[in-house]
Motif scaffolding. Structure first.
Motif, PDB file in Angstrom:
ATOM      1  N   ILE A   8      45.309  36.882  79.598  1.00  0.00           N
ATOM      2  CA  ILE A   8      44.437  37.929  80.132  1.00  0.00           C
ATOM      3  C   ILE A   8      43.921  37.546  81.514  1.00  0.00           C
ATOM      4  O   ILE A   8      43.840  38.377  82.420  1.00  0.00           O
ATOM      5  CB  ILE A   8      43.279  38.180  79.148  1.00  0.00           C
ATOM      6  N   ARG A   9      43.595  36.261  81.686  1.00  0.00           N
ATOM      7  CA  ARG A   9      43.123  35.795  82.996  1.00  0.00           C
ATOM      8  C   ARG A   9      44.168  36.041  84.080  1.00  0.00           C
ATOM      9  O   ARG A   9      43.846  36.489  85.190  1.00  0.00           O
ATOM     10  CB  ARG A   9      42.784  34.304  82.929  1.00  0.00           C
ATOM     11  N   LYS A  10      45.427  35.784  83.760  1.00  0.00           N
ATOM     12  CA  LYS A  10      46.495  36.002  84.732  1.00  0.00           C
ATOM     13  C   LYS A  10      46.625  37.474  85.093  1.00  0.00           C
ATOM     14  O   LYS A  10      46.900  37.819  86.251  1.00  0.00           O
ATOM     15  CB  LYS A  10      47.815  35.466  84.183  1.00  0.00           C
ATOM     16  N   LEU A  11      46.424  38.349  84.104  1.00  0.00           N
ATOM     17  CA  LEU A  11      46.495  39.786  84.374  1.00  0.00           C
ATOM     18  C   LEU A  11      45.379  40.213  85.318  1.00  0.00           C
ATOM     19  O   LEU A  11      45.579  41.056  86.195  1.00  0.00           O
ATOM     20  CB  LEU A  11      46.410  40.575  83.065  1.00  0.00           C
ATOM     21  N   ILE A  12      44.178  39.621  85.144  1.00  0.00           N
ATOM     22  CA  ILE A  12      43.066  39.951  86.043  1.00  0.00           C
ATOM     23  C   ILE A  12      43.364  39.468  87.459  1.00  0.00           C
ATOM     24  O   ILE A  12      43.133  40.180  88.442  1.00  0.00           O
ATOM     25  CB  ILE A  12      41.755  39.317  85.524  1.00  0.00           C
ATOM     26  N   VAL A  13      43.885  38.242  87.566  1.00  0.00           N
ATOM     27  CA  VAL A  13      44.196  37.660  88.876  1.00  0.00           C
ATOM     28  C   VAL A  13      45.263  38.488  89.593  1.00  0.00           C
ATOM     29  O   VAL A  13      45.202  38.690  90.811  1.00  0.00           O
ATOM     30  CB  VAL A  13      44.667  36.203  88.714  1.00  0.00           C
ATOM     31  N   LEU A  14      46.226  38.989  88.840  1.00  0.00           N
ATOM     32  CA  LEU A  14      47.311  39.768  89.438  1.00  0.00           C
ATOM     33  C   LEU A  14      46.874  41.162  89.880  1.00  0.00           C
ATOM     34  O   LEU A  14      47.571  41.816  90.651  1.00  0.00           O
ATOM     35  CB  LEU A  14      48.477  39.893  88.447  1.00  0.00           C
ATOM     36  N   ASP A  15      45.732  41.618  89.377  1.00  0.00           N
ATOM     37  CA  ASP A  15      45.243  42.944  89.751  1.00  0.00           C
ATOM     38  C   ASP A  15      44.529  42.847  91.101  1.00  0.00           C
ATOM     39  O   ASP A  15      43.325  42.619  91.178  1.00  0.00           O
ATOM     40  CB  ASP A  15      44.300  43.483  88.676  1.00  0.00           C
ATOM     41  N   ASP A  16      45.286  43.022  92.153  1.00  0.00           N
ATOM     42  CA  ASP A  16      44.733  42.867  93.508  1.00  0.00           C
ATOM     43  C   ASP A  16      43.847  44.024  93.924  1.00  0.00           C
ATOM     44  O   ASP A  16      43.185  43.963  94.958  1.00  0.00           O
ATOM     45  CB  ASP A  16      45.875  42.716  94.528  1.00  0.00           C
ATOM     46  N   SER A  17      43.842  45.114  93.129  1.00  0.00           N
ATOM     47  CA  SER A  17      43.066  46.288  93.533  1.00  0.00           C
ATOM     48  C   SER A  17      41.559  46.061  93.364  1.00  0.00           C
ATOM     49  O   SER A  17      40.756  46.789  93.929  1.00  0.00           O
ATOM     50  CB  SER A  17      43.497  47.510  92.714  1.00  0.00           C
ATOM     51  N   GLU A  18      41.184  45.074  92.549  1.00  0.00           N
ATOM     52  CA  GLU A  18      39.768  44.820  92.307  1.00  0.00           C
ATOM     53  C   GLU A  18      39.375  43.440  92.859  1.00  0.00           C
ATOM     54  O   GLU A  18      40.051  42.458  92.609  1.00  0.00           O
ATOM     55  CB  GLU A  18      39.470  44.867  90.797  1.00  0.00           C
ATOM     56  N   LYS A  19      38.285  43.403  93.610  1.00  0.00           N
ATOM     57  CA  LYS A  19      37.782  42.138  94.152  1.00  0.00           C
ATOM     58  C   LYS A  19      36.820  41.520  93.140  1.00  0.00           C
ATOM     59  O   LYS A  19      35.605  41.566  93.294  1.00  0.00           O
ATOM     60  CB  LYS A  19      37.084  42.383  95.483  1.00  0.00           C
ATOM     61  N   ILE A  20      37.387  40.941  92.095  1.00  0.00           N
ATOM     62  CA  ILE A  20      36.585  40.422  90.997  1.00  0.00           C
ATOM     63  C   ILE A  20      36.663  38.901  90.951  1.00  0.00           C
ATOM     64  O   ILE A  20      37.747  38.326  91.026  1.00  0.00           O
ATOM     65  CB  ILE A  20      37.057  41.010  89.649  1.00  0.00           C
ATOM     66  N   THR A  21      35.503  38.265  90.854  1.00  0.00           N
ATOM     67  CA  THR A  21      35.447  36.817  90.673  1.00  0.00           C
ATOM     68  C   THR A  21      35.535  36.511  89.184  1.00  0.00           C
ATOM     69  O   THR A  21      34.845  37.136  88.376  1.00  0.00           O
ATOM     70  CB  THR A  21      34.132  36.257  91.240  1.00  0.00           C
ATOM     71  N   LEU A  22      36.366  35.560  88.827  1.00  0.00           N
ATOM     72  CA  LEU A  22      36.578  35.216  87.431  1.00  0.00           C
ATOM     73  C   LEU A  22      36.022  33.832  87.144  1.00  0.00           C
ATOM     74  O   LEU A  22      36.324  32.872  87.850  1.00  0.00           O
ATOM     75  CB  LEU A  22      38.075  35.261  87.108  1.00  0.00           C
ATOM     76  N   HIS A  23      35.207  33.742  86.106  1.00  0.00           N
ATOM     77  CA  HIS A  23      34.608  32.459  85.708  1.00  0.00           C
ATOM     78  C   HIS A  23      35.079  32.115  84.306  1.00  0.00           C
ATOM     79  O   HIS A  23      35.023  32.950  83.400  1.00  0.00           O
ATOM     80  CB  HIS A  23      33.084  32.554  85.745  1.00  0.00           C
ATOM     81  N   ILE A  24      35.556  30.893  84.119  1.00  0.00           N
ATOM     82  CA  ILE A  24      36.082  30.437  82.839  1.00  0.00           C
ATOM     83  C   ILE A  24      35.196  29.319  82.285  1.00  0.00           C
ATOM     84  O   ILE A  24      34.842  28.383  82.999  1.00  0.00           O
ATOM     85  CB  ILE A  24      37.536  29.911  82.983  1.00  0.00           C
ATOM     86  N   ASP A  25      34.839  29.423  81.013  1.00  0.00           N
ATOM     87  CA  ASP A  25      34.036  28.389  80.354  1.00  0.00           C
ATOM     88  C   ASP A  25      34.526  28.263  78.909  1.00  0.00           C
ATOM     89  O   ASP A  25      34.019  28.930  78.007  1.00  0.00           O
ATOM     90  CB  ASP A  25      32.549  28.758  80.397  1.00  0.00           C
ATOM     91  N   TYR A  26      35.530  27.409  78.696  1.00  0.00           N
ATOM     92  CA  TYR A  26      36.153  27.265  77.385  1.00  0.00           C
ATOM     93  C   TYR A  26      35.605  26.052  76.640  1.00  0.00           C
ATOM     94  O   TYR A  26      35.287  25.023  77.246  1.00  0.00           O
ATOM     95  CB  TYR A  26      37.673  27.100  77.512  1.00  0.00           C
ATOM     96  N   ASP A  27      35.538  26.172  75.320  1.00  0.00           N
ATOM     97  CA  ASP A  27      35.213  25.041  74.455  1.00  0.00           C
ATOM     98  C   ASP A  27      36.522  24.485  73.905  1.00  0.00           C
ATOM     99  O   ASP A  27      37.140  25.099  73.029  1.00  0.00           O
ATOM    100  CB  ASP A  27      34.309  25.507  73.307  1.00  0.00           C
ATOM    101  N   PRO A  28      36.977  23.335  74.395  1.00  0.00           N
ATOM    102  CA  PRO A  28      38.288  22.810  73.991  1.00  0.00           C
ATOM    103  C   PRO A  28      38.348  22.351  72.534  1.00  0.00           C
ATOM    104  O   PRO A  28      39.431  22.076  72.014  1.00  0.00           O
ATOM    105  CB  PRO A  28      38.505  21.633  74.943  1.00  0.00           C
ATOM    106  N   SER A  29      37.199  22.274  71.869  1.00  0.00           N
ATOM    107  CA  SER A  29      37.194  21.792  70.487  1.00  0.00           C
ATOM    108  C   SER A  29      37.601  22.866  69.474  1.00  0.00           C
ATOM    109  O   SER A  29      37.778  22.567  68.297  1.00  0.00           O
ATOM    110  CB  SER A  29      35.795  21.269  70.129  1.00  0.00           C
ATOM    111  N   ILE A  30      37.744  24.114  69.928  1.00  0.00           N
ATOM    112  CA  ILE A  30      38.074  25.202  68.992  1.00  0.00           C
ATOM    113  C   ILE A  30      39.502  25.014  68.474  1.00  0.00           C
ATOM    114  O   ILE A  30      40.444  24.946  69.270  1.00  0.00           O
ATOM    115  CB  ILE A  30      37.930  26.577  69.673  1.00  0.00           C
TER     116      ILE A  30
END
Length: 357
Positions: A208-230
């Motif tokens: 999903i993150r890649k799809l957001i990044v590829l959408d050049d029509s929107e100037k959106i900042t993406l912030h990721i905060d994952y818990d690797p223990s899941i």
């Protein structure tokens, strides 16, 4: 037997958060429960006024000032408190005017709505949504059956009458019948059973993150905060991806008209001992989609997951309804909290140690 005790000791042993404020709404007293709720020490609280404590006007400050004049207290149920550190909570508030050393103060009693009440509300809303969904499904089937007959009759008429004028009308009937059939199919939701397997939720989020990044029509900042223990989750990856994508697209649409594009955060955490639709799970995966858009209109909050509910002029109102249906297939749930500048969708999926029976 008469027992003498210090008022501060009494207040500090109450489970209700207590604040006292003066006519300038400056905090003059805070008990221990208030310090816990605000996550600020007493000394720091006494240096603040109420508008500095909350990130938006979740209290009616003019009403508080009027209370100094008329000395008439009031109560607000389920007020949404949003703090400057990004936290939020639902609180029952009671305001009382007091005379203290020839000075009028306001006593604010704030009690956080307990988890049991939230579970009760969630159960009630879920039952209503299920009833609405069953009604929609029944209507969709009733529409779909005669729709096939209309389309078939138009095709037959088109074959038996070769006139170009008739063909124009029959093509329009067929086209609109197909459009309605597609709408009905979406109302009915997924027509195939889930294909469950063990999957990493972060791999799904990365798609999903890649799809957001590829959408050049929107100037959106993406912030990721994952818990690797899941650990891996027993799920249909395509369904979970579709549910998350529907919510992310909803956030992107909300940010579309902002001048700076806004920010979307994807956050994962582990929750423990959570009740979902009446069943308690030891471990639950929480996935949050947070945006800093304008927020959800108040008139849509209670019916947000109902089919055909939308604030967009060209929207179908099916994205969130479908997302909830997909999550329900996984014994999960979706919660949402929203105010101007902050909308937070939380998806909860049970974490199993083995394939559920």
């Amino acid at each position: 037997m008469h027992i003498e005790t210090d008022l501060d000791t009494i207040f500090d042993n109450l489970s209700t958060a207590i604040l006292m404020v003066d006519k300038d709404l400056s905090i003059r007293f805070a008990n221990l429960a208030a310090q816990v709720m605000m996550q600020i020490s007493r000394n720091q609280l006494l240096e603040l006024c109420l508008p500095q404590l909350f990130s938006r006007e979740c209290l009616d400050y003019q009403r508080l000032r009027d209370t100094f004049v008329n000395a008439e207290g009031y109560s607000d149920n389920e007020a949404q408190f949003a703090f400057n550190d990004g936290r939020f909570m639902l609180v029952d508030v009671t305001v009382t005017a007091l005379e203290q050393s020839e000075e009028r103060l306001l006593l604010l009693e704030m009690k956080k709505i307990d988890q049991q009440k939230r579970i009760s509300q969630e159960t009630s809303q879920w039952a209503q949504q299920q009833a609405a969904r069953e009604l929609i499904r029944g209507l969709a089937h009733e529409i779909k059956n005669p729709l096939g007959g209309i389309r078939g009759a138009a095709q037959l008429l088109e074959r038996t009458m070769a006139s170009s004028e008739v063909s124009e009308y029959t093509s329009l009937i067929i086209e609109q019948s197909d459009r309605l059939r597609n709408l009905v199919d979406r109302l009915l939701g997924p027509n195939s059973p889930p294909d469950f397997a063990w999957h990493n939720i972060h791999r799904t989020l990365e798609k999903i993150r890649k799809l957001i990044v590829l959408d050049d029509s929107e100037k959106i900042t993406l912030h990721i905060d994952y818990d690797p223990s899941i650990p891996e989750i027993w799920m249909d990856e395509n369904m979970i991806q579709q549910a998350l994508l529907n919510i992310v697209r909803n956030s992107m649409q909300a940010l579309k008209d902002t001048t700076e594009g806004g920010c979307i955060s994807l956050v994962t955490r582990v929750e423990r001992q959570m009740t979902i639709h009446g069943k308690r799970y030891p471990l639950v995966c929480e996935v949050k989609v947070i945006d800093d858009g304008p927020g959800i209109p108040d008139n849509l909050k209670d019916t947000l997951f109902y089919p055909m509910t939308t604030s967009k002029r060209d929207g179908t109102g099916l994205g969130l309804s479908i997302a909830q249906t997909l999550i329900n297939h996984h014994r999960g749930k979706i919660e949402v909290d929203s105010w101007p500048g902050h909308t937070e969708f939380s998806l909860y999926l049970p974490i199993d140690k083995k394939e559920p029976g």
